[in-house]
Design an enzyme around this catalytic site. Structure first.
Site, PDB file in Angstrom:
ATOM      1  N   HIS A  97      67.501  87.479  -4.817  1.00 10.86           N
ATOM      2  CA  HIS A  97      68.270  87.831  -6.177  1.00 10.86           C
ATOM      3  C   HIS A  97      67.340  87.865  -7.359  1.00 10.86           C
ATOM      4  O   HIS A  97      66.434  86.910  -7.520  1.00 10.86           O
ATOM      5  CB  HIS A  97      69.417  86.845  -6.519  1.00 10.86           C
ATOM      6  CG  HIS A  97      69.969  86.959  -7.729  1.00 10.86           C
ATOM      7  ND1 HIS A  97      70.310  88.430  -8.354  1.00 10.86           N
ATOM      8  CD2 HIS A  97      69.960  86.121  -8.904  1.00 10.86           C
ATOM      9  CE1 HIS A  97      70.792  88.022  -9.766  1.00 10.86           C
ATOM     10  NE2 HIS A  97      70.452  86.831  -9.951  1.00 10.86           N
ATOM     11  N   ASN A 155      67.655  92.546 -14.054  1.00 11.72           N
ATOM     12  CA  ASN A 155      68.803  91.776 -13.455  1.00 11.72           C
ATOM     13  C   ASN A 155      69.901  92.499 -13.418  1.00 11.72           C
ATOM     14  O   ASN A 155      70.705  92.325 -14.570  1.00 11.72           O
ATOM     15  CB  ASN A 155      68.660  90.212 -14.039  1.00 11.72           C
ATOM     16  CG  ASN A 155      69.887  89.477 -13.435  1.00 11.72           C
ATOM     17  OD1 ASN A 155      70.431  89.938 -12.504  1.00 11.72           O
ATOM     18  ND2 ASN A 155      69.771  88.150 -13.588  1.00 11.72           N
ATOM     19  N   CYS A 182      76.304  85.918 -10.493  1.00 11.30           N
ATOM     20  CA  CYS A 182      75.381  86.857  -9.528  1.00 11.30           C
ATOM     21  C   CYS A 182      75.556  86.685  -8.120  1.00 11.30           C
ATOM     22  O   CYS A 182      74.787  87.544  -7.515  1.00 11.30           O
ATOM     23  CB  CYS A 182      73.904  86.655  -9.948  1.00 11.30           C
ATOM     24  SG  CYS A 182      73.730  86.760 -11.882  1.00 11.30           S
ATOM     25  N   HIS A 224      62.692  90.557   6.575  1.00 11.07           N
ATOM     26  CA  HIS A 224      62.816  90.831   5.154  1.00 11.07           C
ATOM     27  C   HIS A 224      63.374  90.091   4.195  1.00 11.07           C
ATOM     28  O   HIS A 224      64.340  89.601   4.834  1.00 11.07           O
ATOM     29  CB  HIS A 224      63.393  92.460   5.067  1.00 11.07           C
ATOM     30  CG  HIS A 224      62.557  93.596   6.069  1.00 11.07           C
ATOM     31  ND1 HIS A 224      61.548  93.936   5.688  1.00 11.07           N
ATOM     32  CD2 HIS A 224      63.163  93.982   7.159  1.00 11.07           C
ATOM     33  CE1 HIS A 224      61.122  95.009   6.722  1.00 11.07           C
ATOM     34  NE2 HIS A 224      61.985  94.725   7.426  1.00 11.07           N
ATOM     35  N   HIS A 270      61.229  94.693 -11.786  1.00  9.13           N
ATOM     36  CA  HIS A 270      60.584  95.332 -12.912  1.00  9.13           C
ATOM     37  C   HIS A 270      61.095  96.829 -13.111  1.00  9.13           C
ATOM     38  O   HIS A 270      61.194  97.010 -14.452  1.00  9.13           O
ATOM     39  CB  HIS A 270      59.025  95.494 -12.117  1.00  9.13           C
ATOM     40  CG  HIS A 270      58.300  96.512 -13.011  1.00  9.13           C
ATOM     41  ND1 HIS A 270      58.205  97.831 -12.882  1.00  9.13           N
ATOM     42  CD2 HIS A 270      57.352  96.150 -13.801  1.00  9.13           C
ATOM     43  CE1 HIS A 270      57.456  98.308 -13.780  1.00  9.13           C
ATOM     44  NE2 HIS A 270      56.668  97.361 -14.374  1.00  9.13           N
ATOM     45  N   HIS A 288      78.530  75.892  -2.579  1.00  7.32           N
ATOM     46  CA  HIS A 288      79.487  75.596  -3.861  1.00  7.32           C
ATOM     47  C   HIS A 288      78.876  74.116  -4.248  1.00  7.32           C
ATOM     48  O   HIS A 288      79.165  73.079  -3.630  1.00  7.32           O
ATOM     49  CB  HIS A 288      80.812  75.760  -3.674  1.00  7.32           C
ATOM     50  CG  HIS A 288      81.288  76.195  -5.292  1.00  7.32           C
ATOM     51  ND1 HIS A 288      81.011  75.549  -6.276  1.00  7.32           N
ATOM     52  CD2 HIS A 288      82.221  77.355  -5.526  1.00  7.32           C
ATOM     53  CE1 HIS A 288      81.784  76.211  -7.342  1.00  7.32           C
ATOM     54  NE2 HIS A 288      82.229  77.142  -7.005  1.00  7.32           N
TER      55      HIS A 288
END
Length: 507
Positions: free
Chosen positions: A406, A439, A239, A402, A435, A318
């Site tokens: 994720h 995802n 993701c 802002h 919502h 990573h």
């Protein structure tokens, strides 16, 4: 106390009509901190202003004779002046030629799935039951996950999953990829008036669906992109691959002048739905939904005027050297030979460690000097004097306006909101994206940015922090600054429902 006793014995009672305020309680520490932040951040300016004032006063006292004498001294030192000027010109030229090129985000678009792909809780559970692949325990587990997930009733699953039985074929997976990527790209080209053949760099990321020819080749074929295009297809990166794709495009734009780059971020669900009963592999079924985004980047200075944002930083972390981190999001087969993605119980702890490493690198790049000093002083005090001193958590709200966290799940958003000490409004875009769209993997951060724009909150100079997590395990950040008061683009995915948001979510 003694004065009160004395006054009473003398028959005179002094009443204090007004108590002095308790400054330790009445002064809000927030304003003290803001004052400190302002003082330290503007320390250089506050020091330079008096110095400049002195220089101006002294310069005003010079008469014509003084100026003439100064000119004569420069003439006598003509060689030094010429050498200094040559070095100045040479240094300026080298700086201009070697400095990193500015990367502009001209525009982006998010795919809006058609209404017939929407799936309500009840329909999801009915289909899961009627497939006959899940036992009672697995069905109850999925029901509980859905109730606590933060997903609404309008998220979408691929068309193949609406059939009974589902039809997760290669052809259906290709169809899903085409609908999402072409839908996002068609909107992007229409909004920017950029011709497909003007694109010099293409980066596509999709973690679980990597056919041959690649998805990048599929896009090149569809839009007849030019033959010398630099194309990349990123797979298996989870993701957080959207930020990785942006970082790769940025590096390519540093090398190739006057170029456009397109980043396409998506995920394919059709062939990656799990039809087994292993609990850790059932969670993705409940969270992942259809979505994708296309982003147009440019290094052309002429595009600055029409661009929405400028890329400031891209920081990648990573943790794959750690075995637990490597296997916390792992595609495998269960005991029955059914393939799915397993999520480890250690996922949140590993994500927290990855975030800590990432912000350790990002912090010095974005935090005001006042926060860095506080962090450093606390760290030194903790090491030298008292190990029990609580570590100071920098206030990232001073660095960013802002936050695009994720939308991996409700728990992910909750933990980041808590650990970064954010206000509910800072996590609003992430919660509402989860919502409304679920995802959507690497594209979720773009739906969140679109939400902020649709709400009319993006002002010129605002800074945006996109944070993404992914398998491997990775935590990646991208920082953007708004170049204008950003208005939502045509076909913004929130345009038909933004008036209903934010919605009240049940706990």
């Amino acid at each position: 106390m003694n004065s009160e006793d004395n006054s009473s014995s003398n028959g005179v009672q002094i009443r204090q009509s007004r108590r002095l305020p308790d400054f330790l309680q009445s002064v809000n520490l927030k304003y003290v901190k803001l004052g400190y932040h302002y003082l330290v951040s503007h320390l250089l300016t506050l020091c330079l202003v008096p110095l400049m004032a002195v220089i101006i006063v002294e310069a005003s006292r010079l008469n014509l004779d003084d100026i003439h004498q100064l000119w004569l001294q420069l003439q006598y030192n003509l060689v030094s002046v010429i050498v200094f000027s040559a070095f100045l010109v040479f240094g300026s030229t080298v700086y201009i030629m070697t400095r990193p090129r500015s990367i502009y985000l001209v525009d982006y678009s998010c795919y809006l799935p058609p209404s017939h792909l929407k799936v309500k809780y009840q329909k999801f559970m009915e289909h899961s039951m009627l497939t006959g692949d899940f036992d009672e325990s697995s069905l109850e587990f999925q029901r509980k996950i859905l109730e606590r997930s933060g997903l609404g009733e309008e998220t979408s699953v691929p068309e193949a999953m609406h059939y009974l039985p589902p039809k997760p074929s290669m052809a259906a997976a290709r169809q899903e990829a085409e609908q999402v990527t072409f839908g996002a790209l068609d909107t992007l080209f229409a909004n920017t008036n950029v011709k497909p053949r003007d694109i010099g760099i293409l980066v596509v990321n999709c973690s679980l669906f990597n056919p041959t020819p690649s998805l990048s080749a599929m896009i090149i074929n569809k839009y007849k992109l030019r033959g010398n295009i630099r194309s990349f297809n990123l797979g298996g990166m989870g993701c957080s691959a959207g930020v990785i794709a942006v970082d790769l495009a940025k590096d390519m734009l540093q090398v190739h002048r006057n170029s456009y780059a397109i980043v396409v971020s998506t995920e394919s669900i059709t062939q990656n739905w799990y039809f087994g009963n292993k609990k850790s592999m059932l969670i993705p079924n409940c969270l992942f939904r259809v979505g994708g985004a296309a982003v147009l980047l440019s290094n052309k200075s002429a595009d600055r005027r029409r661009s929405k944002y400028k890329l400031v930083h891209a920081v990648r972390t990573h943790c794959g050297a750690n075995d637990k981190a490597f296997k916390c999001v792992y595609q495998e087969q269960d005991d029955a030979g059914k393939t799915g993605v397993s999520l480890s119980k250690d996922l949140m702890a590993i994500a927290g460690g990855a975030l800590k490493t990432n912000i350790t690198t990002l912090g010095p790049l974005v935090l005001p000097i006042s926060e860095q000093i506080l962090f450093f002083v606390t760290l030194v005090a903790k090491k030298l004097f008292n190990a029990k001193i609580k570590s100071y958590i920098p206030d990232f709200k001073l660095a960013f306006d802002h936050f695009c966290i994720h939308a991996g799940g409700r728990a992910v958003i909750d933990e980041l909101e808590k650990n970064l000490q954010l206000l509910p409004v800072h996590a609003e875009a992430s919660r509402m994206t989860l919502h409304r769209f679920g995802n959507t993997s690497s594209s979720s951060i773009w739906y969140e940015l679109a939400y902020t724009e649709a709400k009319g909150r993006m002002r010129k100079g605002n800074r945006v922090w996109q944070i993404a997590f992914g398998s491997g395990f990775k935590c990646n950040s991208a920082v953007w600054v708004a170049l204008q008061n950003v208005k939502p683009s045509p076909n913004n995915p929130w345009k038909d429902c933004i008036h209903r948001y934010p919605v009240q979510l049940s706990l």
